[in-house]
Motif scaffolding. Structure first.
Motif, PDB file in Angstrom:
ATOM      1  N   LYS A   1       5.379   3.317  93.085  1.00 32.46           N
ATOM      2  CA  LYS A   1       4.415   3.020  92.018  1.00 32.46           C
ATOM      3  C   LYS A   1       4.970   3.395  90.650  1.00 32.46           C
ATOM      4  CE  LYS A   1       0.219   3.991  92.993  1.00 32.46           C
ATOM      5  NZ  LYS A   1      -1.030   4.726  93.237  1.00 32.46           N
ATOM      6  N   SER A   2       5.602   4.559  90.542  1.00 34.61           N
ATOM      7  CA  SER A   2       6.142   4.977  89.246  1.00 34.61           C
ATOM      8  C   SER A   2       7.331   4.102  88.835  1.00 34.61           C
ATOM      9  CB  SER A   2       6.545   6.450  89.274  1.00 34.61           C
ATOM     10  OG  SER A   2       7.607   6.663  90.161  1.00 34.61           O
ATOM     11  N   ALA A   3       8.158   3.669  89.804  1.00 34.68           N
ATOM     12  CA  ALA A   3       9.282   2.794  89.478  1.00 34.68           C
ATOM     13  C   ALA A   3       8.794   1.433  88.997  1.00 34.68           C
ATOM     14  CB  ALA A   3      10.197   2.626  90.686  1.00 34.68           C
ATOM     15  N   VAL A   4       7.760   0.890  89.637  1.00 37.64           N
ATOM     16  CA  VAL A   4       7.208  -0.408  89.227  1.00 37.64           C
ATOM     17  C   VAL A   4       6.590  -0.301  87.840  1.00 37.64           C
ATOM     18  CG1 VAL A   4       5.427  -2.130  89.746  1.00 37.64           C
ATOM     19  CG2 VAL A   4       6.876  -1.262  91.580  1.00 37.64           C
ATOM     20  N   GLN A   5       5.902   0.794  87.557  1.00 33.75           N
ATOM     21  CA  GLN A   5       5.311   0.982  86.232  1.00 33.75           C
ATOM     22  C   GLN A   5       6.392   1.146  85.168  1.00 33.75           C
ATOM     23  OE1 GLN A   5       2.743   4.353  86.718  1.00 33.75           O
ATOM     24  NE2 GLN A   5       1.046   3.113  87.475  1.00 33.75           N
ATOM     25  N   ARG A   6       7.474   1.846  85.515  1.00 35.44           N
ATOM     26  CA  ARG A   6       8.529   2.150  84.553  1.00 35.44           C
ATOM     27  C   ARG A   6       9.415   0.936  84.271  1.00 35.44           C
ATOM     28  NH1 ARG A   6      10.241   6.153  87.153  1.00 35.44           N
ATOM     29  NH2 ARG A   6      11.929   5.130  88.249  1.00 35.44           N
ATOM     30  N   GLN A   7       9.889   0.246  85.312  1.00 35.99           N
ATOM     31  CA  GLN A   7      10.850  -0.834  85.089  1.00 35.99           C
ATOM     32  C   GLN A   7      10.374  -2.200  85.559  1.00 35.99           C
ATOM     33  OE1 GLN A   7      13.901   1.313  87.196  1.00 35.99           O
ATOM     34  NE2 GLN A   7      13.953  -0.227  88.812  1.00 35.99           N
ATOM     35  N   GLY A   8       9.184  -2.284  86.136  1.00 36.44           N
ATOM     36  CA  GLY A   8       8.618  -3.573  86.511  1.00 36.44           C
ATOM     37  C   GLY A   8       8.910  -4.003  87.932  1.00 36.44           C
ATOM     38  N   TYR A   9       9.765  -3.268  88.628  1.00 44.99           N
ATOM     39  CA  TYR A   9      10.112  -3.597  90.008  1.00 44.99           C
ATOM     40  C   TYR A   9      10.685  -2.362  90.699  1.00 44.99           C
ATOM     41  CZ  TYR A   9      14.885  -3.700  88.278  1.00 44.99           C
ATOM     42  OH  TYR A   9      16.070  -3.353  87.711  1.00 44.99           O
ATOM     43  N   TYR A  10      10.787  -2.435  92.023  1.00 42.25           N
ATOM     44  CA  TYR A  10      11.422  -1.390  92.821  1.00 42.25           C
ATOM     45  C   TYR A  10      12.281  -2.086  93.865  1.00 42.25           C
ATOM     46  CZ  TYR A  10      11.973   2.303  96.304  1.00 42.25           C
ATOM     47  OH  TYR A  10      12.488   3.213  97.192  1.00 42.25           O
ATOM     48  N   VAL A  11      13.556  -1.710  93.971  1.00 45.87           N
ATOM     49  CA  VAL A  11      14.459  -2.282  94.963  1.00 45.87           C
ATOM     50  C   VAL A  11      15.026  -1.149  95.802  1.00 45.87           C
ATOM     51  CG1 VAL A  11      16.598  -3.574  95.339  1.00 45.87           C
ATOM     52  CG2 VAL A  11      15.120  -4.178  93.450  1.00 45.87           C
ATOM     53  N   ARG A  12      15.011  -1.357  97.125  1.00 48.51           N
ATOM     54  CA  ARG A  12      15.630  -0.391  98.024  1.00 48.51           C
ATOM     55  C   ARG A  12      16.515  -1.155  98.994  1.00 48.51           C
ATOM     56  NH1 ARG A  12      11.809   1.945 101.995  1.00 48.51           N
ATOM     57  NH2 ARG A  12      12.544   0.221 103.231  1.00 48.51           N
ATOM     58  N   LYS A  13      17.737  -0.719  99.097  1.00 51.17           N
ATOM     59  CA  LYS A  13      18.660  -1.335 100.038  1.00 51.17           C
ATOM     60  C   LYS A  13      18.499  -0.668 101.393  1.00 51.17           C
ATOM     61  CE  LYS A  13      22.000  -2.734  96.612  1.00 51.17           C
ATOM     62  NZ  LYS A  13      21.509  -4.067  96.556  1.00 51.17           N
ATOM     63  N   LEU A  14      18.597  -1.445 102.457  1.00 48.74           N
ATOM     64  CA  LEU A  14      18.422  -0.919 103.797  1.00 48.74           C
ATOM     65  C   LEU A  14      19.447   0.156 104.104  1.00 48.74           C
ATOM     66  CD1 LEU A  14      16.968  -1.112 106.520  1.00 48.74           C
ATOM     67  CD2 LEU A  14      18.618  -2.839 107.181  1.00 48.74           C
ATOM     68  N   ARG A  15      20.658  -0.015 103.622  1.00 45.42           N
ATOM     69  CA  ARG A  15      21.701   0.964 103.925  1.00 45.42           C
ATOM     70  C   ARG A  15      21.495   2.296 103.205  1.00 45.42           C
ATOM     71  NH1 ARG A  15      24.119  -3.229 101.213  1.00 45.42           N
ATOM     72  NH2 ARG A  15      24.639  -2.785  99.066  1.00 45.42           N
ATOM     73  N   ASP A  16      20.567   2.369 102.246  1.00 44.93           N
ATOM     74  CA  ASP A  16      20.279   3.622 101.547  1.00 44.93           C
ATOM     75  C   ASP A  16      19.367   4.538 102.365  1.00 44.93           C
ATOM     76  OD1 ASP A  16      21.811   2.748  99.462  1.00 44.93           O
ATOM     77  OD2 ASP A  16      20.118   2.162  98.200  1.00 44.93           O
ATOM     78  N   LEU A  17      18.790   4.029 103.443  1.00 44.86           N
ATOM     79  CA  LEU A  17      17.903   4.844 104.264  1.00 44.86           C
ATOM     80  C   LEU A  17      18.697   5.833 105.098  1.00 44.86           C
ATOM     81  CD1 LEU A  17      15.403   2.154 105.584  1.00 44.86           C
ATOM     82  CD2 LEU A  17      15.020   3.822 103.789  1.00 44.86           C
ATOM     83  N   PRO A  18      18.171   7.045 105.284  1.00 48.81           N
ATOM     84  CA  PRO A  18      18.870   8.015 106.130  1.00 48.81           C
ATOM     85  C   PRO A  18      18.844   7.553 107.592  1.00 48.81           C
ATOM     86  CG  PRO A  18      16.744   8.870 105.445  1.00 48.81           C
ATOM     87  CD  PRO A  18      16.943   7.576 104.725  1.00 48.81           C
TER      88      PRO A  18
END
Length: 65
Positions: free
Chosen positions: A44-61
């Motif tokens: 929510k804070s990322a969408v408010q700050r930059q308009g979108y949120y992207v997460r790459k699957l390989r970034d997950l633990p």
């Protein structure tokens, strides 16, 4: 509410409902069929700050047992 998109590598893109996919996230995104009413505070804070949120699957633990 939010629109959630996935690409062929199963990366995640979240934008405010009704907004277009941002230029920095160009590629082949498909919209998730599930409605999303609530997301985490981080997203929510990322969408408010930059308009979108992207997460790459390989970034997950990776869980190892």
């Amino acid at each position: 509410m939010f629109d959630v998109y996935l690409n062929e590598r199963r990366d995640l893109l979240v934008v405010n409902k009704g907004l277009p996919i941002p230029v920095v996230a160009l590629g082949r995104w498909r919209k998730s069929k599930k409605k999303v009413l609530k997301v985490s505070d981080e997203i929510k804070s990322a969408v408010q700050r930059q308009g979108y949120y992207v997460r790459k699957l390989r970034d997950l633990p990776i869980k190892t047992e």
